[in-house]
Design an enzyme around this catalytic site. Structure first.
Site, mmCIF file in Angstrom:
data_model
loop_
_atom_site.group_PDB
_atom_site.id
_atom_site.type_symbol
_atom_site.label_atom_id
_atom_site.label_comp_id
_atom_site.label_asym_id
_atom_site.label_seq_id
_atom_site.Cartn_x
_atom_site.Cartn_y
_atom_site.Cartn_z
ATOM 1 N N PRO A 73 0.793 -1.227 0.000
ATOM 2 C CA PRO A 73 0.000 0.000 0.000
ATOM 3 C C PRO A 73 0.829 1.283 0.000
ATOM 4 C CG PRO A 73 -0.138 -1.113 2.129
ATOM 5 C CD PRO A 73 0.525 -2.058 1.179
ATOM 6 N N ASN A 74 0.368 2.208 -0.792
ATOM 7 C CA ASN A 74 0.922 3.568 -0.914
ATOM 8 C C ASN A 74 2.233 3.629 -1.705
ATOM 9 O OD1 ASN A 74 -1.190 4.817 0.669
ATOM 10 N ND2 ASN A 74 -0.277 3.754 2.416
ATOM 11 N N GLU A 125 12.165 -9.368 2.427
ATOM 12 C CA GLU A 125 11.400 -8.167 2.769
ATOM 13 C C GLU A 125 12.269 -6.930 2.602
ATOM 14 O OE1 GLU A 125 9.087 -8.583 6.326
ATOM 15 O OE2 GLU A 125 9.179 -6.435 6.791
ATOM 16 N N ALA A 154 3.009 -0.713 5.134
ATOM 17 C CA ALA A 154 2.537 -0.733 6.521
ATOM 18 C C ALA A 154 2.022 -2.102 6.948
ATOM 19 C CB ALA A 154 1.446 0.319 6.709
ATOM 20 N N HIS A 195 12.367 -2.620 3.039
ATOM 21 C CA HIS A 195 11.820 -1.307 3.391
ATOM 22 C C HIS A 195 12.797 -0.266 2.881
ATOM 23 C CE1 HIS A 195 8.561 -2.958 5.718
ATOM 24 N NE2 HIS A 195 9.425 -3.841 6.182
ATOM 25 N N TYR A 249 11.457 8.462 1.363
ATOM 26 C CA TYR A 249 11.419 7.460 0.281
ATOM 27 C C TYR A 249 12.138 7.878 -0.999
ATOM 28 C CZ TYR A 249 7.827 5.774 3.473
ATOM 29 O OH TYR A 249 7.154 5.348 4.592
ATOM 30 N N ARG A 257 5.656 10.749 -2.780
ATOM 31 C CA ARG A 257 5.272 10.551 -1.382
ATOM 32 C C ARG A 257 6.479 10.761 -0.469
ATOM 33 N NH1 ARG A 257 4.507 4.592 1.300
ATOM 34 N NH2 ARG A 257 3.893 5.280 3.386
ATOM 35 N N ARG A 275 12.579 5.438 12.819
ATOM 36 C CA ARG A 275 11.294 6.140 12.702
ATOM 37 C C ARG A 275 10.385 5.811 13.899
ATOM 38 N NH1 ARG A 275 9.007 5.310 6.843
ATOM 39 N NH2 ARG A 275 7.746 7.092 7.509
ATOM 40 N N ASN A 314 7.953 -5.551 -0.609
ATOM 41 C CA ASN A 314 7.829 -4.428 0.320
ATOM 42 C C ASN A 314 6.380 -4.406 0.777
ATOM 43 O OD1 ASN A 314 7.596 -2.067 1.741
ATOM 44 N ND2 ASN A 314 8.887 -0.867 0.352
HETATM 45 C C1 DQA Z 1 7.947 1.240 4.121
HETATM 46 C C2 DQA Z 1 7.973 1.493 5.624
HETATM 47 C C3 DQA Z 1 6.583 1.329 6.222
HETATM 48 O O1 DQA Z 1 6.619 1.616 7.605
HETATM 49 C C4 DQA Z 1 5.618 2.295 5.552
HETATM 50 O O2 DQA Z 1 4.315 2.098 6.071
HETATM 51 C C5 DQA Z 1 5.640 2.196 4.083
HETATM 52 C C6 DQA Z 1 6.922 2.106 3.407
HETATM 53 C C7 DQA Z 1 9.343 1.496 3.483
HETATM 54 O O3 DQA Z 1 9.524 1.062 2.345
HETATM 55 O O4 DQA Z 1 10.200 2.135 4.089
HETATM 56 O O5 DQA Z 1 4.609 2.289 3.416
HETATM 57 O O6 DQA Z 1 7.641 -0.139 3.892
#
Ligand code: DQA
Length: 162
Positions: free
Chosen positions: A17-18, A104, A83, A106, A30, A25, A113, A80
């Site tokens: 998501p996102n 995984e 959240a 990030h 990021y 963003r 954070r 990835n």
């Molecule tokens: C993320 C870190 C997560 O905490 C966040 O909710 C994201 C992006 C990262 O790539 O750093 O959406 O996965």
């Protein structure tokens, strides 16, 4: 006649998501690289390393579960979870169920954070974990997936490469 893709030489790159908003963003966390560019870089690296990369992004937990199920029998998954990493038991169980190496990623250093980002329920069942390397982390993760996949083959063949 079209040839069928070799599933065992295919890697899924799955963003949660996102992450479709990458590029605009929160650039301080990021960066400014878009998802399209990330997918291009990982696909190109896959080509160099001899694997096909299938790219997907979803904002929905259930669709991500389905995508992970679809990668059964593949070389692995670069994931990835966004959240969802912090609370999705459904994703965790899907990773465990498919028995392929899932690394995984990030982009940000989640440990620098908010506290709620310090927990990953998916990491304990992942074959590896990369955080805080920016979008370069996806390339590291692809290499790690292929390394883990080669190790699995060595075990199932009873051989061990040096
Ligand atoms: C993320 C870190 C997560 O905490 C966040 O909710 C994201 C992006 C990262 O790539 O750093 O959406 O996965």
């Amino acid at each position: 006649m079209t040839s069928m893709p070799d599933r065992s030489r295919t890697v899924l790159l799955l963003n949660g998501p996102n992450l479709n908003l990458l590029g605009t963003r929160d650039p301080a966390q990021y960066g400014t690289t878009t998802l399209e560019e990330v997918e291009r870089r990982v696909t190109d690296l896959g080509g160099e390393l001899g694997v096909r990369v299938v790219c997907a992004q979803s904002n929905s937990e259930g669709e991500m579960v389905d995508r992970i199920h679809g990668a059964r029998g593949w070389a692995g998954v670069v994931l990835n979870p966004g959240a969802y990493a912090h609370y999705s038991i459904a994703l965790r169980d899907a990773i465990e169920a498919v028995e392929v190496p899932v690394v995984e990623v990030h982009i940000s250093n989640v440990y620098a954070r908010e506290r709620f980002r310090h927990t990953s329920v998916t990491a304990p069942v992942a074959a590896g974990y990369v955080a805080g390397c920016g979008v370069f982390g996806y390339e590291l993760a692809l290499r790690a997936v292929l390394r883990r996949d080669a190790e699995r083959e060595e075990v199932s063949d009873g051989t061990r490469a040096g």
